[in-house]
Design an enzyme around this catalytic site. Structure first.
Site, PDB file in Angstrom:
ATOM      1  N   ASP A   1       1.941   2.603   3.519  1.00  0.00           N
ATOM      2  CA  ASP A   1       1.121   3.788   3.227  1.00  0.00           C
ATOM      3  C   ASP A   1       2.004   4.989   2.868  1.00  0.00           C
ATOM      4  O   ASP A   1       1.581   6.141   3.003  1.00  0.00           O
ATOM      5  CB  ASP A   1       0.182   4.126   4.388  1.00  0.00           C
ATOM      6  CG  ASP A   1      -0.980   5.017   3.977  1.00  0.00           C
ATOM      7  OD1 ASP A   1      -1.296   5.082   2.777  1.00  0.00           O
ATOM      8  OD2 ASP A   1      -1.575   5.663   4.866  1.00  0.00           O
TER       9      ASP A   1
ATOM     10  N   HIS B   1       0.834  -1.195   0.000  1.00  0.00           N
ATOM     11  CA  HIS B   1       0.000   0.000   0.000  1.00  0.00           C
ATOM     12  C   HIS B   1       0.869   1.245   0.000  1.00  0.00           C
ATOM     13  O   HIS B   1       1.525   1.564   1.002  1.00  0.00           O
ATOM     14  CB  HIS B   1      -0.932   0.033   1.211  1.00  0.00           C
ATOM     15  CG  HIS B   1      -2.026   1.044   1.087  1.00  0.00           C
ATOM     16  ND1 HIS B   1      -3.334   0.699   0.826  1.00  0.00           N
ATOM     17  CD2 HIS B   1      -2.002   2.399   1.154  1.00  0.00           C
ATOM     18  CE1 HIS B   1      -4.077   1.794   0.748  1.00  0.00           C
ATOM     19  NE2 HIS B   1      -3.283   2.840   0.949  1.00  0.00           N
TER      20      HIS B   1
ATOM     21  N   HIS C   1      -6.095  -0.940   5.820  1.00  0.00           N
ATOM     22  CA  HIS C   1      -5.600  -0.440   7.105  1.00  0.00           C
ATOM     23  C   HIS C   1      -6.327  -1.013   8.325  1.00  0.00           C
ATOM     24  O   HIS C   1      -6.700  -0.282   9.245  1.00  0.00           O
ATOM     25  CB  HIS C   1      -5.686   1.083   7.140  1.00  0.00           C
ATOM     26  CG  HIS C   1      -4.970   1.772   6.010  1.00  0.00           C
ATOM     27  ND1 HIS C   1      -3.811   1.284   5.447  1.00  0.00           N
ATOM     28  CD2 HIS C   1      -5.268   2.921   5.319  1.00  0.00           C
ATOM     29  CE1 HIS C   1      -3.418   2.096   4.480  1.00  0.00           C
ATOM     30  NE2 HIS C   1      -4.281   3.083   4.376  1.00  0.00           N
TER      31      HIS C   1
ATOM     32  N   TYR D   1      -6.316  17.271   0.719  1.00  0.00           N
ATOM     33  CA  TYR D   1      -4.955  17.552   1.166  1.00  0.00           C
ATOM     34  C   TYR D   1      -4.105  17.770  -0.083  1.00  0.00           C
ATOM     35  O   TYR D   1      -4.540  17.486  -1.209  1.00  0.00           O
ATOM     36  CB  TYR D   1      -4.397  16.395   2.008  1.00  0.00           C
ATOM     37  CG  TYR D   1      -4.451  15.051   1.318  1.00  0.00           C
ATOM     38  CD1 TYR D   1      -3.410  14.622   0.491  1.00  0.00           C
ATOM     39  CD2 TYR D   1      -5.543  14.202   1.482  1.00  0.00           C
ATOM     40  CE1 TYR D   1      -3.466  13.399  -0.155  1.00  0.00           C
ATOM     41  CE2 TYR D   1      -5.604  12.978   0.850  1.00  0.00           C
ATOM     42  CZ  TYR D   1      -4.566  12.583   0.023  1.00  0.00           C
ATOM     43  OH  TYR D   1      -4.629  11.372  -0.620  1.00  0.00           O
TER      44      TYR D   1
END
Length: 302
Positions: free
Chosen positions: A254, A27, A182, A45
């Protein structure tokens, strides 16, 4: 204007084990170059540019062989950054994209040839409110599911685990492999007995779904420097998922850790990888999580 995210840390902690050949970061995201792949005007963001070559440097720094890139919400419906990276590194990378229900078979076939193996849906809400803009909804997945199944693709679901019991009937009817991001984005404050997290464990146990034991930095309620091992509040969640079905678990960093604005919150990728030494002390099982399972899920050579 959205706030600019902090970049990943320039240096990482030393590793406590040598990742096996074929180990995969399942990921991560790439963004840009913005001249070719601009961010969506509607976004939550603003990350810096991180292209395929930068991600390969990240993999090499961790001693990892392979990686899986996931289209981030700030990209809107544009998968160009991922597709460019897949073209540059076809042996090392696979992709999970955003796809509307109306996408053509020609486009799906082109993506498959490039290394795409899944579609990500953004179902992540808190208290009934969507957290991030953009993304594919469940209706698009339902429209796409038959064609995803034909290509052996999975549906990657970005969802809060407490919402899973209500969503599960529709997810099950998709008829494709499910991957829950997650660890169900569970705050550790809710505890492993939370009904939604227990439902996620049952989805793994019956083979209905996979999950990524990623996001420790996002799910923790600890702060760096407190007097206990970093992310130790996530240990019970990882243990429960591994016990439920280790054949349905993969791991990821991530990277590049978007949507962080406080320097002491930006995670250290070395520390994230070292969690596996604590969570999975058995080297054979660690090989399964890092190499064997990703090869099955993302269609890497075995």
């Amino acid at each position: 204007m959205t706030r600019p995210c902090l970049p990943p840390l320039p240096q990482i902690s030393g590793l406590q084990f040598q990742p096996p050949v074929g180990a995969c970061d399942c990921h991560a995201h790439v963004f840009g170059p913005f001249a070719r792949h601009p961010l969506s005007e509607e976004r939550s963001y603003t990350p810096e540019e991180f292209d395929g070559s930068t991600f390969i440097q990240h993999l090499d720094a961790l001693g990892l062989t392979r990686g899986v890139l996931v289209t981030g919400s700030v990209c809107g419906a544009d998968n160009g950054a991922i597709l460019e990276a897949l073209e540059q590194y076809p042996d090392r990378l696979r992709g999970v994209v955003v796809a509307m229900g109306s996408v053509s078979d020609t486009e799906l076939d082109r993506w498959h040839a490039a290394g795409v193996r899944g579609v990500r849906a953004n179902l992540y809400q808190l208290d009934g409110h969507k957290v991030y803009r953009n993304g594919v909804g469940l209706e698009d997945l339902e429209a796409l599911a038959p064609r995803m199944a034909e290509r052996g693709w999975h549906a990657q679901i970005w969802v809060h685990a407490p919402d899973l019991p209500a969503l599960s009937p529709r997810l099950r009817r998709l008829g494709v492999t499910l991957v829950i991001d997650h660890m169900g984005r569970m705050s550790s404050a809710r505890g492993v007995k939370d009904p939604g997290f227990q439902h996620l464990c049952s989805m793994l146990a019956d083979g209905m779904a996979w999950t990524k034991i990623s996001g420790a930095d996002r799910n923790t309620v600890q702060r760096r420097g407190q007097n206990f091992p970093l992310y130790s509040d996530i240990d019970p969640f990882a243990a429960a998922l591994l016990q439920a079905n280790p054949q349905r678990v993969v791991w990821g960093t991530d990277w590049p850790h978007i949507n962080y604005f406080e320097p002491d919150r930006v995670p250290d990728d070395g520390e994230l990888l070292n969690l596996l030494a604590r969570w999975i002390p058995d080297t054979a099982q660690r090989h399964q999580i890092l190499v064997d399972n990703p090869a099955i899920l993302y269609d890497f050579p075995r």
